[in-house]
Design an enzyme around this catalytic site. Structure first.
Site, PDB file in Angstrom:
ATOM      1  CB  THR A 109      26.914  69.606  16.098  1.00  0.00           C
ATOM      2  OG1 THR A 109      28.311  70.358  16.349  1.00  0.00           O
ATOM      3  CG2 THR A 109      26.663  68.263  16.045  1.00  0.00           C
ATOM      4  CG  HIS A 112      34.131  71.263  19.823  1.00  0.00           C
ATOM      5  ND1 HIS A 112      33.983  72.256  20.093  1.00  0.00           N
ATOM      6  CD2 HIS A 112      32.883  70.769  19.149  1.00  0.00           C
ATOM      7  CE1 HIS A 112      33.280  72.937  20.296  1.00  0.00           C
ATOM      8  NE2 HIS A 112      32.077  72.492  19.048  1.00  0.00           N
ATOM      9  CG  ASP A 146      30.438  67.111  13.412  1.00  0.00           C
ATOM     10  OD1 ASP A 146      31.403  67.439  13.520  1.00  0.00           O
ATOM     11  OD2 ASP A 146      30.182  67.790  14.801  1.00  0.00           O
TER      12      ASP A 146
HETATM   13  C1  GP9 Z   1      27.072  70.716  21.340  1.00  0.00           C
HETATM   14  C2  GP9 Z   1      28.231  70.178  20.150  1.00  0.00           C
HETATM   15  C3  GP9 Z   1      29.264  70.957  19.662  1.00  0.00           C
HETATM   16  O1  GP9 Z   1      26.687  70.034  22.187  1.00  0.00           O
HETATM   17  O2  GP9 Z   1      26.924  69.507  19.408  1.00  0.00           O
HETATM   18  O3  GP9 Z   1      28.333  72.054  18.556  1.00  0.00           O
HETATM   19  P1  GP9 Z   1      29.092  72.060  17.201  1.00  0.00           P
HETATM   20  O4  GP9 Z   1      30.094  74.416  18.141  1.00  0.00           O
HETATM   21  O5  GP9 Z   1      30.591  71.441  16.712  1.00  0.00           O
HETATM   22  O6  GP9 Z   1      28.698  72.967  16.506  1.00  0.00           O
HETATM   23 MN    MN Z   2      30.206  69.517  16.056  1.00  0.00          MN
END
Ligand code: GP9
Ligand code: MN
Length: 414
Positions: free
Chosen positions: A82, A197, A256
């Site tokens: 992200t 996620h 993302d």
């Molecule tokens: C955590 C979210 C997820 O704040 O942005 O992060 P990632 O594991 O996808 O990099």
């Molecule tokens: Mn992410």
């Protein structure tokens, strides 16, 4: 001493893509809202899983006249996940090959999207219901010139509205719009969703479609959390309309990075009904991009091969802010001179004709291996662009660059 900046600058200026006058400034003065759609890959869009539509709202948007839907758009993130996507969006530079740039270079000088919008009168902020130090965000946002970080402390979070990583996307959007109502206008809000996620878990009450039935529980649940996020985005649009903010905003939403890694190739192969080759793994890095301009009316699907690196110049040009001379590796997606060439952080690349992966040159149409001479020039270009981006970051070269002048027009309005 900054002499490297001249070399990189020459390359960038030679590749500058001037904006399409029809699109330039079309969103001038409007709030800019970007939404990072966690782990959303493009293969779920306009697709179904065992007869279930996966993303009804995002599918509808692909046909919405106020929306440009980019169906050949790629993430370009590396280990920073992200945070890399945030970095790329803000700077139109690549992350690092072996680490997360949010950790390694948070002391650098940048010429970020936030800074540029801030100089042009925008109230710049990030909205993300996680701890502020995760990914070193609190420090990096300072370097990026973000005025305010609405972190977990800005939200009402309890057991009833949380799952997995924290606040669920529906209450997150709901509470975010409440916060936006009180923001100075115009604002630039960079939103980051969370529910879709890994490990992709949901409470019973939030499940709208069944699990998939492959050997990968990860992929099986992925469809359900993607659907939840789709419903959350729909509510977000409803909330924006109800708040009165909608008409004077533009909304840019993008995946993302991938959610399903190569470890799940077998299950993906079952879902897509084919054996997953390195070509497929590369094309699976497509993430959806939506540029939604309320009232625009002439939006359509865009099949231009493009990547996250193109977001900064695209957004600035839509807002009527010039980027000529900026040290950015991407180009305005609406420019007639935008080139269909997307380097990945790991050296793979995609053009309108080829996909290059695992040192094999593929035909992008058929997925068959093709003459490596077709890929040669772009192998070199990929190395050049990643190398120049690394040079800028490792040498902190932007500290040698003269600050952009605020346009006289803007000055007069202050
Ligand atoms: C955590 C979210 C997820 O704040 O942005 O992060 P990632 O594991 O996808 O990099
Ligand atoms: Mn992410």
């Amino acid at each position: 001493d900054g002499s490297e900046l001249v070399e990189v600058g020459n390359y960038i200026n030679a590749n500058y893509a001037a904006p399409d006058p029809e699109m330039y400034g079309i969103a001038k003065g409007r709030n800019v809202i970007t939404v990072s759609l966690e782990s959303l890959q493009n293969f779920v869009i306009n697709n179904e899983m065992n007869g279930n539509e996966i993303t009804p709202f995002l599918n509808e948007l692909t046909r919405d006249p106020d929306t440009f839907y980019f169906s050949e758009f790629y993430h370009q993130t590396g280990l920073g996940k992200t945070s890399d996507s945030e970095f790329i969006l803000e700077n139109s530079l690549f992350g690092k090959s072996d680490s997360a740039v949010f950790f390694t270079n948070s002391g650098n000088t940048f010429d970020s999207l936030s800074e540029r919008l801030g100089e042009n009168g925008y109230y710049t902020n990030v909205m993300h219901a996680n701890n502020r130090s995760f990914w070193n965000r609190d420090i990096m946002y300072g370097a990026l010139g973000t005025e305010k970080f609405y972190d977990v402390e800005s939200y009402d979070v309890d057991e009833s509205n949380s799952v997995g990583w924290g606040l669920k996307d529906k209450p997150y959007f709901d509470q975010s719009v409440e916060i936006m109502k009180g923001m100075p206008k115009p604002f630039y809000s960079r939103m980051i969703t969370l529910t879709n996620h890994h490990p992709f878990t949901l409470g019973e009450e939030d499940i709208s479609i069944p699990e998939y039935d492959s050997n990968s529980n990860t992929l099986n649940r992925y469809f359900q959390t993607v659907r939840y996020m789709d419903e959350a985005v729909k509510l977000f649009f409803d909330d924006l309309k109800a708040s009165g903010l909608y008409d004077n905003s533009i909304i840019i939403m993008y995946g993302d990075h991938y959610g399903i890694s190569e470890n799940h190739n077998k299950a993906m192969g079952m879902y897509l009904d084919k054996e997953i080759t390195p070509y497929d793994n590369a094309t699976l890095q497509k993430v959806p991009l939506y540029i939604h301009i309320p009232g625009y009316g002439k939006g359509h699907e865009v099949k231009e091969v493009a990547g996250q690196i193109d977001l900064r110049p695209t957004i600035l040009h839509l807002a009527g802010i010039d980027t000529k001379g900026d040290m950015q590796m991407g180009a305005d997606l609406f420019s007639p001179d935008h080139e269909q060439f997307v380097p990945f952080r790991d050296g793979r690349f995609v053009t309108d004709k080829n996909v290059y992966a695992k040192e094999v040159c593929y035909d992008s149409e058929t997925g068959e291996e093709t003459d490596s001479a077709e890929c040669e020039p772009f192998i070199e270009r990929t190395a050049t662009e990643l190398g120049y981006s690394d040079l800028i970051i490792n040498g902190d070269l932007l500290r040698f660059k003269e600050k952009n002048e605020v346009s006289p027009e803007k000055d007069a309005s202050k």
